[in-house]
Write a protein that holds these residues in place. Structure first.
Motif, PDB file in Angstrom:
ATOM      1  N   LYS A 101       0.796  -1.666   0.234  1.00 26.57           N
ATOM      2  CA  LYS A 101       0.129   0.419   0.064  1.00 26.57           C
ATOM      3  C   LYS A 101       0.904   1.259  -0.245  1.00 26.57           C
ATOM      4  CE  LYS A 101      -4.250   0.370   0.160  1.00 26.57           C
ATOM      5  NZ  LYS A 101      -4.936   0.873  -1.676  1.00 26.57           N
ATOM      6  N   GLN A 102       2.048   1.098   1.066  1.00 20.94           N
ATOM      7  CA  GLN A 102       2.492   2.332   0.781  1.00 20.94           C
ATOM      8  C   GLN A 102       3.847   2.684  -0.536  1.00 20.94           C
ATOM      9  OE1 GLN A 102       4.157   4.054   3.816  1.00 20.94           O
ATOM     10  NE2 GLN A 102       1.909   3.637   4.368  1.00 20.94           N
ATOM     11  N   MET A 103       4.043   1.087  -1.597  1.00 19.22           N
ATOM     12  CA  MET A 103       4.630   1.895  -1.951  1.00 19.22           C
ATOM     13  C   MET A 103       3.628   2.501  -3.036  1.00 19.22           C
ATOM     14  SD  MET A 103       6.947  -1.982  -2.267  1.00 19.22           S
ATOM     15  CE  MET A 103       6.357  -1.627  -4.326  1.00 19.22           C
ATOM     16  N   GLU A 104       2.270   1.596  -3.384  1.00 17.31           N
ATOM     17  CA  GLU A 104       1.306   2.143  -4.345  1.00 17.31           C
ATOM     18  C   GLU A 104       0.972   2.994  -4.253  1.00 17.31           C
ATOM     19  OE1 GLU A 104      -3.148   1.279  -4.163  1.00 17.31           O
ATOM     20  OE2 GLU A 104      -1.869  -0.056  -4.521  1.00 17.31           O
ATOM     21  N   TRP A 105       0.312   3.905  -2.889  1.00 19.58           N
ATOM     22  CA  TRP A 105       0.824   5.553  -2.869  1.00 19.58           C
ATOM     23  C   TRP A 105       1.783   6.279  -3.233  1.00 19.58           C
ATOM     24  CZ3 TRP A 105      -1.549   5.121   2.872  1.00 19.58           C
ATOM     25  CH2 TRP A 105      -2.394   4.562   3.298  1.00 19.58           C
ATOM     26  N   ARG A 106       3.325   5.518  -3.097  1.00 22.03           N
ATOM     27  CA  ARG A 106       4.338   6.643  -3.283  1.00 22.03           C
ATOM     28  C   ARG A 106       3.766   7.045  -5.358  1.00 22.03           C
ATOM     29  NH1 ARG A 106       7.084   8.257  -0.491  1.00 22.03           N
ATOM     30  NH2 ARG A 106       7.194   8.353   1.821  1.00 22.03           N
ATOM     31  N   GLU A 107       3.957   5.820  -5.112  1.00 22.30           N
ATOM     32  CA  GLU A 107       3.305   5.613  -7.383  1.00 22.30           C
ATOM     33  C   GLU A 107       2.286   6.604  -7.385  1.00 22.30           C
ATOM     34  OE1 GLU A 107       3.350   1.389  -8.418  1.00 22.30           O
ATOM     35  OE2 GLU A 107       5.071   0.966  -7.588  1.00 22.30           O
ATOM     36  N   SER A 108       1.628   6.850  -6.842  1.00 23.83           N
ATOM     37  CA  SER A 108       0.408   7.324  -6.963  1.00 23.83           C
ATOM     38  C   SER A 108       0.931   8.804  -7.219  1.00 23.83           C
ATOM     39  CB  SER A 108      -0.839   7.194  -6.659  1.00 23.83           C
ATOM     40  OG  SER A 108      -1.213   6.084  -6.534  1.00 23.83           O
ATOM     41  N   LEU A 109       1.492   9.695  -5.679  1.00 22.36           N
ATOM     42  CA  LEU A 109       2.075  10.772  -5.349  1.00 22.36           C
ATOM     43  C   LEU A 109       3.384  10.789  -6.477  1.00 22.36           C
ATOM     44  CD1 LEU A 109       2.469  13.554  -3.829  1.00 22.36           C
ATOM     45  CD2 LEU A 109       4.353  12.082  -2.409  1.00 22.36           C
ATOM     46  N   GLU A 120      -5.767  15.585  -3.673  1.00 27.61           N
ATOM     47  CA  GLU A 120      -6.582  15.020  -2.785  1.00 27.61           C
ATOM     48  C   GLU A 120      -7.369  13.730  -2.825  1.00 27.61           C
ATOM     49  OE1 GLU A 120      -8.581  18.727  -4.283  1.00 27.61           O
ATOM     50  OE2 GLU A 120      -6.864  20.213  -2.936  1.00 27.61           O
ATOM     51  N   ALA A 121      -8.025  13.235  -3.520  1.00 24.79           N
ATOM     52  CA  ALA A 121      -8.768  12.252  -3.592  1.00 24.79           C
ATOM     53  C   ALA A 121      -7.343  11.448  -2.794  1.00 24.79           C
ATOM     54  CB  ALA A 121      -8.106  11.327  -4.938  1.00 24.79           C
ATOM     55  N   LEU A 122      -6.248  11.159  -3.549  1.00 23.59           N
ATOM     56  CA  LEU A 122      -5.034  10.328  -2.172  1.00 23.59           C
ATOM     57  C   LEU A 122      -4.734  10.828  -1.259  1.00 23.59           C
ATOM     58  CD1 LEU A 122      -3.020   7.852  -2.920  1.00 23.59           C
ATOM     59  CD2 LEU A 122      -1.467   9.477  -3.187  1.00 23.59           C
ATOM     60  N   SER A 123      -4.949  11.613  -0.827  1.00 28.04           N
ATOM     61  CA  SER A 123      -4.935  12.223   0.423  1.00 28.04           C
ATOM     62  C   SER A 123      -6.021  11.956   1.723  1.00 28.04           C
ATOM     63  CB  SER A 123      -4.711  14.299   0.969  1.00 28.04           C
ATOM     64  OG  SER A 123      -5.120  14.628   1.721  1.00 28.04           O
ATOM     65  N   GLU A 124      -7.526  11.897   0.313  1.00 28.70           N
ATOM     66  CA  GLU A 124      -9.051  12.203   1.417  1.00 28.70           C
ATOM     67  C   GLU A 124      -8.402   9.839   1.771  1.00 28.70           C
ATOM     68  OE1 GLU A 124     -12.444  12.474   0.022  1.00 28.70           O
ATOM     69  OE2 GLU A 124     -11.588  14.220  -1.128  1.00 28.70           O
ATOM     70  N   GLU A 125      -7.829   8.902   0.788  1.00 28.86           N
ATOM     71  CA  GLU A 125      -7.292   7.908   1.036  1.00 28.86           C
ATOM     72  C   GLU A 125      -6.426   7.731   1.958  1.00 28.86           C
ATOM     73  OE1 GLU A 125      -5.553   3.568  -0.823  1.00 28.86           O
ATOM     74  OE2 GLU A 125      -6.498   5.695  -2.000  1.00 28.86           O
ATOM     75  N   VAL A 126      -5.523   8.353   1.923  1.00 31.05           N
ATOM     76  CA  VAL A 126      -4.404   8.521   3.116  1.00 31.05           C
ATOM     77  C   VAL A 126      -4.877   8.892   4.665  1.00 31.05           C
ATOM     78  CG1 VAL A 126      -2.322   9.170   4.385  1.00 31.05           C
ATOM     79  CG2 VAL A 126      -2.278   8.290   1.559  1.00 31.05           C
ATOM     80  N   LEU A 158       3.585   5.904  12.231  1.00 25.74           N
ATOM     81  CA  LEU A 158       4.296   6.760  11.534  1.00 25.74           C
ATOM     82  C   LEU A 158       4.829   7.030   9.782  1.00 25.74           C
ATOM     83  CD1 LEU A 158       6.811   5.767  14.756  1.00 25.74           C
ATOM     84  CD2 LEU A 158       6.084   8.567  13.896  1.00 25.74           C
ATOM     85  N   PHE A 159       5.194   5.836   9.398  1.00 25.12           N
ATOM     86  CA  PHE A 159       5.129   5.569   7.759  1.00 25.12           C
ATOM     87  C   PHE A 159       3.530   6.612   7.193  1.00 25.12           C
ATOM     88  CE2 PHE A 159       8.005   1.659   8.448  1.00 25.12           C
ATOM     89  CZ  PHE A 159       8.730   1.953   8.273  1.00 25.12           C
ATOM     90  N   VAL A 160       2.640   6.001   7.547  1.00 26.08           N
ATOM     91  CA  VAL A 160       1.206   6.905   7.227  1.00 26.08           C
ATOM     92  C   VAL A 160       1.875   8.412   7.621  1.00 26.08           C
ATOM     93  CG1 VAL A 160      -1.074   7.306   7.116  1.00 26.08           C
ATOM     94  CG2 VAL A 160       0.346   4.416   7.202  1.00 26.08           C
TER      95      VAL A 160
END
Length: 175
Positions: A101-109, A120-126, A158-160
């Motif tokens: 999930k962390q890798m997926e978020w980083r790739e999306s960013l 902003e959508a990614l931020s809501e998910e996080v 902490l990572f999130v």
């Protein structure tokens, strides 16, 4: 004026029940009441000893307040009170699903760094993930008293939280 070392812990210092799900307004009120009493300006005409104790109390109150108001720091502190060290510096092992999930978020960013709506959508998910983890932490600490599990959750949080800050910075750069 009381001595800060006479208090067993930050919760006792503020007269609050030791729990993760903390009433932040009660914390604010307790902090302000103590700061009003121990503020060094109030003891400027006191003896050197009184001034020193007032400064120590004010410093202790600030450290206690900062620790308890932050959910991650509060959780780590509670774990520590129960003899569980999260080993943040040495224990970075995380479940595979969490790491994916962390890798997926980083790739999306990285892929959407110029797309404000996507970020902003990614931020809501996080933020949703953080909220879910806070609920799990509350259950682990206040419910099950499982401080080992809480430490695991806190390492992940902490990572999130760090990623959420990076994401906020990316969003701010577009606004």
């Amino acid at each position: 004026m009381a001595n800060p070392s006479a208090s067993n812990n930050y919760f006792d210092f503020f007269g609050l029940q030791q729990q993760f799900d903390l009433d932040l307004s009660a914390l604010d009120q307790a902090y302000l009441a103590i700061q009003k009493e121990v503020h060094p300006d109030r003891h400027a005409r006191g003896s050197d000893s009184e001034q020193r104790i007032a400064m120590q109390m004010a410093t202790y109150a600030n450290a206690a307040f900062q620790t308890l108001k932050n959910p991650i720091q509060r959780g780590l502190y509670i774990c520590q009170l129960h003899g569980v060290d999260a080993n943040l510096e040495t224990n970075t092992a995380m479940p595979a699903a969490f790491l994916m999930k962390q890798m997926e978020w980083r790739e999306s960013l990285e892929e959407q760094e110029d797309d404000l709506m996507a970020l902003e959508a990614l931020s809501e998910e996080v933020e949703g993930s953080k909220a879910e983890t806070i609920i799990e932490l509350t259950q682990a600490i206040d419910g099950a008293k499982n401080y080992e599990r809480a430490a695991e959750l806190l390492r992940g949080l902490l990572f999130v939280d760090k990623f959420a800050q990076e994401l906020d910075d990316a969003i701010a750069s577009l606004v």
